[in-house]
Design an enzyme around this catalytic site. Structure first.
Site, short mmCIF file in Angstrom:
data_model
loop_
_atom_site.label_atom_id
_atom_site.label_comp_id
_atom_site.label_asym_id
_atom_site.label_seq_id
_atom_site.Cartn_x
_atom_site.Cartn_y
_atom_site.Cartn_z
CB SER A 30 115.75 110.93 -3.07
OG SER A 30 115.32 110.07 -3.93
CD GLU A 90 75.30 144.89 34.01
OE1 GLU A 90 74.65 144.90 35.30
OE2 GLU A 90 75.05 144.18 33.27
#
Ligand SMILES: [Zn+2]
Length: 754
Positions: free
Chosen positions: A324, A61
């Site tokens: 429990s 680019e």
């Protein structure tokens, strides 16, 4: 004014688009991600753009990227000439910086004015940001085709890997895409994409970024095929984090990615077995004790394609009946408050409290059991009686203080059944509560006998800033009581909830507890070591109970599989500064009285010094042969032998003696000592060997016959048994309505004196 405009010309933040929520482990490896609210896979800004991708993008680019100030006049001139020659726009001459501005200003037309604005803003961006930052902005916001935005999402979607591991061919493929994102679609485009990629690879050779051989090998690599699914190895935590103010963020969690995957596998292995019994959900949480950090978070099983099994529900945060699993908290608090010693006998006899009659899982009674054995065996009756003596209100308060967030009702609402699962709890809270206790115990040693008042806190899934400890001399549960509680929970083989003897082994010593809720809806297991606390829940998200859904059978195996992949460690250091060595009566487990024998020297928690001494040893008077009890009415005092005798109250004795062969009942009173006037009680109705009739009620049902007894001592309690089975207790007025079957029966009455 122009300068001021120029200074403020860039919006902050530059990109306002919604982003995916991204969850990473503590090594910053991707665990899971959630698509952004606008339907795009757009990860939050990445700081680490892989070098290969940078090289490719600059080559493709903007070769002058590192030397220009945002705009490249030569590139613009070259592009203009190209465009004029071709009589159409074939090149924009845009730098990477200008493209960042263009991406940020999406939706603007490609006009001349817009181009000028982009040029100006690009120079502004260069002033405000480093080259590296601008590359990050580009890599994070570039379109890569479809709904994929940014290098991170692209790398995962197209290659199924993190960007740092991309090959040159892969980096080159991604570098050419932002310019023509539609090339990623399969079909004719593939050829064009391949050409573009290979041309870029050739250019990289010219730019001396790669050698010829690498280039040729890279060209052999195929283009990406069907998009990969984004990893979802901690999806429940991801969704939870998104809900808890982390939406759209990159969250670096405390998860150990490797452990997370192993726990996922363990849960799925067990799930494949459990679903045979129509049990479809399970979850597990692994915490680091000292930091409170979450190391693994598996919120549910995977029932793909079966929405009725609610795999999406995060059960770690769902309130469920606790069975429990809270019993150890009662034990620890009673120790800490000086109301119990771990060795003390607690009653395990038929019990009825305000119409509530708890039952042990196996429906039997031991008469009396040491408290630590009652805890290890998860006996319900001793737990309920202990809670009654401790107080529900106080217990609820302590649970909240320890970290339980689900107790929204008053203590009265829960009643005594809270100790057997009458309240709901979250695995998140409960695992965190055990971790807080373990942390307090560890820190007691490392802080030289002090407590950090901040040690009780919920677990964290993101790293917290380390706070300086605020040291205090006391804690609401002391270290010794915590230590003794964990010791009581350590046995690796135990008959729990009548599921038979189960033996689990682990490389390290583990304190653990299971729980099963009423109706077999929830199986729990919690395991504790000085380094880790593991919490497991198994059940159905919709609450459907299943036979066999008990903690020891379903959750405990998962618990121990998880411990097998954790690093074994040492056991807790006993907090001796909080302990005292005292004489304990071997038979009652109480502090020894003057007449107790034999005794044991045992370390107890210091607060245990407040407990009463043994009340079960009594001095009795025997005749010379020690076969009969005597008294001064029938025997010369000089001929008596005074002996210490271990005597349990009648109801306790009744059941205790059948399970403890060594228990010796009181010798009988010698006949001549038993004068008429001294006889304690008399059955008024029915008389010995008489026939009784049970009335039939008007509605045809069997009624009751009233039995009656008189006792010399008006205040005593009488324990009633028919054919050896306890049927009830009377006090003051000794009458009881009974409905015996037809036949011969034996009525046995025992008073407080035995
Ligand atoms: Zn004793």
């Amino acid at each position: 004014m122009l300068i001021v405009w120029y200074y403020f010309s860039l919006p902050t933040p530059l990109f306002a688009s919604e982003t995916s929520t991204v969850l990473e482990d503590k090594q910053q490896k991707l665990l899971a991600a959630k698509i952004a609210d606008d339907g795009q896979w757009r990860f939050p800004l990445t700081q680490e753009v892989p070098q290969k991708f940078i090289d490719c993008i600059i080559q493709f680019e903007d070769r002058g990227y590192y030397s220009h100030w945002g705009i490249s006049p030569s590139a613009i001139a070259r592009a203009s000439i190209q465009n004029i020659k071709a009589k159409r726009t074939i090149s924009g001459g845009s730098t990477i910086t200008m493209q960042v501005i263009r991406m940020a200003r999406k939706g603007q037309g490609r006009t001349f004015i817009e181009k000028i604005i982009e040029l100006v803003l690009a120079t502004r961006l260069e002033f405000g940001a480093s080259k590296k930052e601008i590359l990050s902005l580009y890599a994070s916001n570039a379109p890569f085709g479809g709904n994929v935005v940014g290098i991170d999402a692209a790398s995962w979607r197209y290659f199924g890997r993190e960007p740092a591991t991309l090959s040159w061919a892969e980096a080159a493929t991604l570098a050419v895409l932002p310019n023509a994102p539609s090339l990623i679609y399969p079909g004719k485009n593939q050829e064009r994409l391949l050409k573009k990629r290979n041309r870029l690879l050739d250019q990289l050779v010219s730019a001396k970024k790669i050698d010829k051989e690498t280039c040729e090998l890279s060209k052999q690599e195929p283009l990406p095929g069907k998009p990969h699914a984004i990893p979802q190895i901690a999806s429940h935590l991801l969704h939870r984090a998104a809900q808890e103010k982390h939406s759209g963020q990159r969250i670096i969690s405390t998860i150990d990615g490797h452990l997370q995957e192993r726990v996922n596998t363990i849960i799925e292995n067990h799930h494949s077995i459990l679903k045979g019994n129509e049990i479809h959900n399970a979850c597990a949480l692994v915490l680091d004790v000292n930091s409170g950090e979450v190391l693994a978070y598996v919120g549910n099983t995977n029932n793909q394609g079966k929405p009725e099994y609610e795999s999406d529900v995060d059960v770690i945060t769902a309130p469920r009946s606790t069975g429990s699993i809270l019993k150890p908290f009662l034990f620890a608090n009673m120790l800490s408050d000086g109301e119990l010693l771990a060795s003390m006998l607690v009653p395990d006899i038929p019990t009825q409290i305000a119409g509530y009659a708890p039952q042990n899982y196996n429906q039997t009674f031991d008469g009396a059991v040491p408290a630590k054995r009652a805890l290890a065996r998860s006996l319900n009756i001793p737990a309920v009686r202990m809670l009654q003596s401790y107080g529900i209100e106080k217990f609820c308060y302590k649970l909240k203080k320890t970290g339980m967030t689900t107790l929204t009702f008053s203590a009265d609402h829960y009643g005594l059944s809270i100790i057997l699962g009458g309240a709901e709890g979250k695995l998140w809270d409960i695992t965190g509560m055990y971790a807080s206790m373990a942390r307090t115990l560890n820190h007691y040693t490392s802080y030289n006998g002090k407590y950090d008042k901040n040690d009780f806190h919920p677990p964290y899934y993101t790293a917290q800033q380390k706070k300086n400890p605020e040291l205090e001399n006391e804690s609401f549960i002391d270290a010794a009581s915590i230590y003794l509680t964990f010791e009581a929970m350590v046995e690796v083989a135990r008959p729990d909830e009548d599921a038979g003897w189960k033996k689990y082994t682990s490389a390290s010593k583990v304190a653990w507890k299971t729980g099963t809720s009423f109706g077999y809806r929830d199986g729990w297991a919690i395991g504790i070591t000085p380094n880790y606390v593991v919490g497991v829940w198994v059940g159905n998200a919709d609450g459907e109970g299943r036979p066999g859904l008990v903690g020891i059978e379903t959750a405990a195996p998962i618990l121990f599989d998880i411990f097998s992949v954790l690093k074994p460690g040492k056991w807790f250091t006993p907090p001796y500064d909080e302990m005292e060595k005292v004489e304990i009566c071997k038979q009652s487990g109480y502090r020894a009285s003057d007449i107790c024998e034999p005794n044991d020297s045992v370390w107890i928690q210091k607060s245990g010094l407040r407990t009463e001494s043994c009340k079960y040893h009594r001095l009795i008077h025997l005749d010379a042969n020690e076969t009969y009890r005597v008294n001064s009415n029938c025997e010369d005092v000089t001929k008596m032998k005074h002996v210490s005798w271990f005597v349990l109250p009648p109801a306790m004795e009744w059941y205790y003696k059948s399970k403890n062969a060594t228990y010796k009942e009181l010798p009988p009173l010698r006949a001549d000592c038993e004068t008429e006037g001294l006889r304690g009680m008399e059955i008024i109705y029915p008389k010995q060997f008489s026939k009784i009739y049970v009335p039939v009620e008007i509605d045809g049902s069997m009624g009751k016959t009233i039995f009656q007894v008189a006792h010399r001592n008006a205040n005593t309690s009488i324990y009633w048994h028919i054919d050896g089975v306890f049927v009830g207790t009377t006090q003051n007025i000794h009458q009881m309505g009974l409905t015996p079957d037809e036949g011969i029966h034996t009525l046995t009455l025992v008073d407080e004196e035995g």
